[in-house]
Design a protein around this motif. Structure first.
Motif, PDB file in Angstrom:
ATOM      1  N   THR A 129      14.768 -22.795  -5.392  1.00  0.00           N
ATOM      2  CA  THR A 129      15.180 -21.645  -4.750  1.00  0.00           C
ATOM      3  C   THR A 129      14.685 -20.692  -5.300  1.00  0.00           C
ATOM      4  N   PHE A 130      14.764 -19.548  -4.437  1.00  0.00           N
ATOM      5  CA  PHE A 130      14.329 -17.986  -5.200  1.00  0.00           C
ATOM      6  C   PHE A 130      15.207 -16.944  -4.836  1.00  0.00           C
ATOM      7  N   GLU A 131      15.736 -16.354  -5.797  1.00  0.00           N
ATOM      8  CA  GLU A 131      16.488 -15.273  -5.479  1.00  0.00           C
ATOM      9  C   GLU A 131      15.648 -13.797  -5.103  1.00  0.00           C
ATOM     10  N   GLN A 132      15.701 -13.582  -3.918  1.00  0.00           N
ATOM     11  CA  GLN A 132      14.795 -12.497  -3.472  1.00  0.00           C
ATOM     12  C   GLN A 132      15.741 -10.997  -3.638  1.00  0.00           C
ATOM     13  N   PRO A 133      15.084 -10.146  -4.434  1.00  0.00           N
ATOM     14  CA  PRO A 133      15.636  -9.002  -4.421  1.00  0.00           C
ATOM     15  C   PRO A 133      15.855  -8.210  -2.903  1.00  0.00           C
ATOM     16  N   LYS A 134      16.218  -7.091  -2.654  1.00  0.00           N
ATOM     17  CA  LYS A 134      16.697  -6.246  -1.462  1.00  0.00           C
ATOM     18  C   LYS A 134      15.491  -5.546  -1.146  1.00  0.00           C
ATOM     19  N   THR A 135      14.794  -4.886  -2.182  1.00  0.00           N
ATOM     20  CA  THR A 135      13.730  -4.170  -2.202  1.00  0.00           C
ATOM     21  C   THR A 135      12.470  -4.527  -3.198  1.00  0.00           C
ATOM     22  N   MET A 136      11.342  -3.832  -2.625  1.00  0.00           N
ATOM     23  CA  MET A 136      10.074  -4.441  -3.341  1.00  0.00           C
ATOM     24  C   MET A 136       9.253  -3.027  -3.403  1.00  0.00           C
ATOM     25  N   ALA A 137       8.270  -3.386  -4.476  1.00  0.00           N
ATOM     26  CA  ALA A 137       7.035  -2.183  -4.634  1.00  0.00           C
ATOM     27  C   ALA A 137       6.106  -2.745  -3.693  1.00  0.00           C
ATOM     28  N   ALA A 138       5.442  -1.732  -2.841  1.00  0.00           N
ATOM     29  CA  ALA A 138       4.367  -2.068  -1.912  1.00  0.00           C
ATOM     30  C   ALA A 138       3.544  -0.637  -1.829  1.00  0.00           C
ATOM     31  N   VAL A 139       2.102  -1.105  -1.544  1.00  0.00           N
ATOM     32  CA  VAL A 139       1.316   0.176  -1.436  1.00  0.00           C
ATOM     33  C   VAL A 139       1.051   0.232   0.101  1.00  0.00           C
ATOM     34  N   VAL A 140       1.292   1.585   0.339  1.00  0.00           N
ATOM     35  CA  VAL A 140       1.223   2.027   1.790  1.00  0.00           C
ATOM     36  C   VAL A 140       0.177   2.856   1.985  1.00  0.00           C
ATOM     37  N   LEU A 141      -0.824   2.696   3.137  1.00  0.00           N
ATOM     38  CA  LEU A 141      -1.940   3.585   3.304  1.00  0.00           C
ATOM     39  C   LEU A 141      -1.264   4.538   4.574  1.00  0.00           C
ATOM     40  N   TYR A 142      -1.443   5.812   4.212  1.00  0.00           N
ATOM     41  CA  TYR A 142      -0.842   7.079   4.975  1.00  0.00           C
ATOM     42  C   TYR A 142      -2.068   7.710   5.648  1.00  0.00           C
ATOM     43  N   GLY A 143      -3.476   7.517   5.071  1.00  0.00           N
ATOM     44  CA  GLY A 143      -4.451   8.253   5.578  1.00  0.00           C
ATOM     45  C   GLY A 143      -5.623   8.227   5.007  1.00  0.00           C
ATOM     46  N   LYS A 144      -6.597   9.022   5.323  1.00  0.00           N
ATOM     47  CA  LYS A 144      -7.944   8.893   4.371  1.00  0.00           C
ATOM     48  C   LYS A 144      -7.340   9.264   2.992  1.00  0.00           C
ATOM     49  N   GLU A 145      -8.063   8.269   2.129  1.00  0.00           N
ATOM     50  CA  GLU A 145      -7.864   8.217   0.534  1.00  0.00           C
ATOM     51  C   GLU A 145      -6.334   8.665   0.366  1.00  0.00           C
ATOM     52  N   ASP A 146      -5.544   8.266   1.275  1.00  0.00           N
ATOM     53  CA  ASP A 146      -4.138   8.572   0.543  1.00  0.00           C
ATOM     54  C   ASP A 146      -3.135   7.077   0.648  1.00  0.00           C
ATOM     55  N   LEU A 147      -3.038   6.515  -0.502  1.00  0.00           N
ATOM     56  CA  LEU A 147      -2.339   5.485  -0.763  1.00  0.00           C
ATOM     57  C   LEU A 147      -1.013   5.895  -1.791  1.00  0.00           C
ATOM     58  N   ARG A 148       0.129   5.274  -1.260  1.00  0.00           N
ATOM     59  CA  ARG A 148       1.308   5.537  -2.087  1.00  0.00           C
ATOM     60  C   ARG A 148       1.835   4.314  -2.336  1.00  0.00           C
ATOM     61  N   VAL A 149       2.436   4.088  -3.712  1.00  0.00           N
ATOM     62  CA  VAL A 149       3.421   3.109  -4.108  1.00  0.00           C
ATOM     63  C   VAL A 149       4.850   3.331  -3.729  1.00  0.00           C
ATOM     64  N   GLU A 150       5.574   2.536  -2.882  1.00  0.00           N
ATOM     65  CA  GLU A 150       6.900   3.060  -2.169  1.00  0.00           C
ATOM     66  C   GLU A 150       7.563   1.649  -2.334  1.00  0.00           C
ATOM     67  N   GLN A 151       9.260   2.089  -2.281  1.00  0.00           N
ATOM     68  CA  GLN A 151       9.949   0.759  -2.471  1.00  0.00           C
ATOM     69  C   GLN A 151      10.296   0.550  -0.956  1.00  0.00           C
ATOM     70  N   LEU A 152      10.193  -0.353  -0.539  1.00  0.00           N
ATOM     71  CA  LEU A 152      10.320  -0.906   0.829  1.00  0.00           C
ATOM     72  C   LEU A 152      11.482  -2.084   0.951  1.00  0.00           C
ATOM     73  N   PRO A 153      12.049  -2.493   1.922  1.00  0.00           N
ATOM     74  CA  PRO A 153      12.873  -3.547   2.256  1.00  0.00           C
ATOM     75  C   PRO A 153      12.024  -4.785   2.022  1.00  0.00           C
ATOM     76  N   VAL A 154      12.626  -6.049   1.228  1.00  0.00           N
ATOM     77  CA  VAL A 154      12.095  -7.131   1.161  1.00  0.00           C
ATOM     78  C   VAL A 154      12.059  -7.773   2.629  1.00  0.00           C
ATOM     79  N   PRO A 155      10.957  -8.448   3.150  1.00  0.00           N
ATOM     80  CA  PRO A 155      10.956  -8.771   4.374  1.00  0.00           C
ATOM     81  C   PRO A 155      11.968 -10.199   4.514  1.00  0.00           C
ATOM     82  N   VAL A 156      12.358 -10.478   5.798  1.00  0.00           N
ATOM     83  CA  VAL A 156      13.106 -11.591   6.017  1.00  0.00           C
ATOM     84  C   VAL A 156      12.356 -12.575   7.024  1.00  0.00           C
TER      85      VAL A 156
END
Length: 361
Positions: free
Chosen positions: A2-29
């Protein structure tokens, strides 16, 4: 397991041209038929770099969207109805799967599926795998195969399809134009298949790398006046190569490719220039030389399995393709650096991104 999954996670999101941001997103279900995978390793990719530079990809994504598509990891959640995988399985989920019902799927061209389902978001701690990809294009990784090696399956699957579509056979001669990650994969996969490879590269630092991955001879663009003539001179009777793979995606290299192939040979325009690009080709040479021109796009479930078998066999030099490591927080800086390639003796090929901040196995 079993794995205990957190509720949020770090993820890299593309917003546009040369625009990457590291954000906290919900862990998928995981929903019905789906998996959630804890990413063990994700890899940088030329396609991702192209998307980063342009800010979009017409087929695969529209910003803002989680970024990255080459990965391997561990199943942490299994949706209802999934019987082939269990929590704790080590897997490599491909980034797409066809519908198997449309015109193109029925014609044996699933890479052109009108409902080709893509999945992005590899640069993250967790990724949800859609049911169709779970069912058709997710593979179990054997113990002892590092995640970062298994993650090479997707780009190699595209290369395998390119070789299959080009009809490459042992003993053939092949010119590969370009020494980026895909060009190097073509060289290596072709050499493993018994093909005699000539590499056309841009810089001195690419010569040794091309030879490492199987090129018997290398031509540097900056060392010759006529790149087509210099390359043809390395083929028997200077007649040209049986197959030419174009892996740069510029009008000039497309034109070179047609000049480098022999009569009756085949050119595969693997590199895709931007929409609207126009190329001038010698129609006389094409017609009277009986030359076949084609292009190869993407991979299929079949070539994914062929590529995966090559990687897990140990014959493929997976470790040599991985020339750097980084964490999720460093991904924006990694892509910014990729925009201005280093001219060090050993140039970067692929960077392995480890969400845990350490090499994961």
């Amino acid at each position: 397991m079993t794995f205990e999954q957190p509720k949020t996670m770090a993820a890299v999101v593309l917003y546009g041209k040369e625009d990457l941001r590291v954000e906290q997103l919900p862990v998928p279900v995981a929903g019905p038929g789906e998996l959630v995978v804890k990413v063990g390793a994700a890899l940088t990719c030329g396609t991702d770099l192209k998307v980063y530079r342009r800010g979009y990809h017409a087929m695969m994504l529209t910003p803002p969207i989680p970024f990255g598509h080459e990965l391997a990891g561990v199943v942490t959640e299994v949706g209802s109805g999934v019987t082939e995988f269990a929590v704790g399985d080590r897997v490599v989920p491909l980034n797409s799967a066809p519908c198997d019902a449309c015109y193109f799927c029925a014609k044996g061209q699933p890479n052109l599926c009108t409902d080709l389902l893509f999945n992005n978001g590899a640069y993250a701690e967790y990724l949800k795998i859609p049911a169709r990809i779970v069912a058709k294009n997710t593979l179990r990784v054997p113990e002892g195969v590092p995640f970062e090696h298994a993650a090479l399956t997707e780009p190699l699957a595209c290369v395998v399809r390119g070789l299959e579509e080009s009809g490459a056979q042992a003993g053939d001669s092949m010119v590969v134009i370009g020494a980026g990650p895909i060009g190097l994969m073509f060289m290596h996969a072709a050499e493993l298949a018994g093909v005699d490879v000539i590499a056309v590269v841009k810089r001195e630092d690419q010569v040794a790398t091309a030879k490492l991955f199987g090129a018997r001879q290398v031509v540097r663009v900056d060392e010759v006046d006529d790149i087509v003539a210099a390359t043809r001179a390395l083929t028997p009777d200077a007649r040209g190569a049986d197959i030419v793979i174009e892996a740069v995606a510029t009008p000039a290299t497309w034109e070179w490719a047609v000049g480098m192939v022999r009569k009756g040979g085949l050119v595969n325009f693997f590199g895709g220039p931007p929409s609207g690009t126009v190329v001038a080709l010698d129609t006389n040479r094409l017609h009277y030389g009986d030359i076949t021109l084609k292009a190869s796009f993407h991979h299929t479930p079949s070539t994914s399995r062929t590529a995966f078998a090559l990687i897990t066999s140990g014959r493929f030099k997976a470790a040599e393709f991985l020339t750097g490591t980084a964490t999720l927080d460093e991904v924006p800086a990694v892509f910014a650096k990729m925009m201005t390639r280093s001219t060090d003796a050993m140039r970067d090929i692929k960077t392995a991104i480890f969400p845990d901040g350490a090499i994961a196995r």
